[in-house]
Design a protein around this motif. Sequence first.
Motif, PDB file in Angstrom:
ATOM      1  N   MET A  62      22.394 -85.026  69.103  1.00 21.94           N
ATOM      2  CA  MET A  62      21.706 -85.666  69.550  1.00 21.94           C
ATOM      3  C   MET A  62      22.222 -87.079  70.657  1.00 21.94           C
ATOM      4  N   GLN A  64      22.323 -85.340  73.118  1.00 14.13           N
ATOM      5  CA  GLN A  64      21.942 -84.561  73.916  1.00 14.13           C
ATOM      6  C   GLN A  64      19.943 -84.913  73.930  1.00 14.13           C
ATOM      7  N   LYS A  65      19.496 -85.590  73.054  1.00 11.68           N
ATOM      8  CA  LYS A  65      17.963 -86.181  72.283  1.00 11.68           C
ATOM      9  C   LYS A  65      18.292 -87.534  72.547  1.00 11.68           C
ATOM     10  N   ARG A  66      19.303 -88.432  72.781  1.00 11.61           N
ATOM     11  CA  ARG A  66      19.341 -89.387  73.753  1.00 11.61           C
ATOM     12  C   ARG A  66      19.033 -89.518  75.209  1.00 11.61           C
ATOM     13  N   ASP A  68      17.525 -87.064  77.212  1.00 11.42           N
ATOM     14  CA  ASP A  68      16.573 -86.803  77.328  1.00 11.42           C
ATOM     15  C   ASP A  68      16.084 -87.485  76.796  1.00 11.42           C
ATOM     16  N   GLU A  69      16.056 -88.865  76.165  1.00 12.54           N
ATOM     17  CA  GLU A  69      15.835 -89.981  76.584  1.00 12.54           C
ATOM     18  C   GLU A  69      15.676 -90.760  78.112  1.00 12.54           C
ATOM     19  N   THR A 355      22.132 -91.793  63.957  1.00 11.56           N
ATOM     20  CA  THR A 355      21.978 -90.460  63.984  1.00 11.56           C
ATOM     21  C   THR A 355      24.013 -89.834  63.952  1.00 11.56           C
TER      22      THR A 355
END
Length: 433
Positions: A62, A64-66, A68-69, A355
């Motif tokens: 999670m 890394q996903k943030r 990525d944003e 998350t």
Amino acid sequence: MVTLPRRRFMQGSALAAALAAAAACSSGSGSSGSSGGSGGEVAFEGTGPITWVQGKDNSGGMVQKRIDEWNELYPDEKVTLIELSAEADQQRQSMVQNAQTNSEAYDVISVDNVWVSEFAANQWIVELPADELKNDDIIQPVWDTGVYMDRFYAMPFATDAPVMFYRKDLLEEAGVEVPTTWEEVTAAVDAVRALPGHENIGGFGGQWAKYEGLTCNISEFIHTAGGAFYDDEGNLVINTPETVAGVKAAIDAFSGDYIPTKALEWMEEDGRNAFESDSLLFYRQWPYQYANNLENLGTDKFDVAALPTIGGNAFVPTLGGHNCAITTNCQNKATALKFIKWFTSEDSERYALDTQTLAPILGSLYEDEEMLEKFPYLPILKDSLDAAKGRPQAVAYGDVTAAIQDAVYPELQKGGSAEDAVAALESRLKDLA
């Protein structure tokens, strides 16, 4: 009592003021540039790629996903995630080595709040422009974790205080209520152990391996009993009946098999695995575990409660949490500061809670209806934060925490003497003065 030298401790308003005055003689401050790791004026200039360095992400990607944003929003200022060990001691060692070798590999780092004094005093991180980061919604004691010598060096992005996870299904099967006192905890353990197939279940787990978790856990027993390591002026006050009583309570809990012996080898994830595999009834743990339990157990099998009183005293949790700091050797400090503002914004705090079940730094999120519906334990966590107490704010914190572990761990292992543990700890801490 022994007064600790100023280079090691910053407790006490008079001491902090004296140190701040000394620092002010050689540095300036301001929103566009500030004194910091280099000991001189630091301009927040330079845009471009940076790294974000933290411990192992246990959230299933999670973080890394943030990031990525961010990278989609700012492709010319890409952030690369560097994950270190899951163990706090090894994280600190990696960051210290990076600083001592003048490496430019780490730009923005996640520092445990008890490392702030050490990293600032050693000029490994730079002072941040407080006026650009502060807002009234940030919980004040959480904000204060980023302050060293009246200057702001590290912006909190996640605070922390432990809560008690418990196996709701097993308590219901045994017909016992959720305990609120240590005596009720031990009675509940006995009741569940009387059930067929649960004779050997662990009781009240925690992180008691010889690492930072041990310092957090034994600090809670000491503080709950009314003991302390140092007073507000930085004087050593460890050898008191209250401190001895706190250490003795922990030793007795191991000797009585209510804290499982295996916990002497446990870090956070070890105990979580035991809790989720029917091997542990109660677990003193940070709130990030909630998301894991939701996925692996479901709400029918677990819940969260306040930590129990011990000896009639309200439990005093250890204040945890991590802060963002910019390293002295960061080349793109403008991007680094911009990233910190984004990473600690309300949107990011909400994302981290949603998350990763990280405890937010913003008081309003503990009363947010949407968040309360998803995470009904938030009021319990907020109460734990309000009651929490920090570990010693030492410049030489690595030496202090090692002394605590070296003195206490052997006595826990052998069911030894609390008096011996406290005397040994007093001697070790005196040697650091």
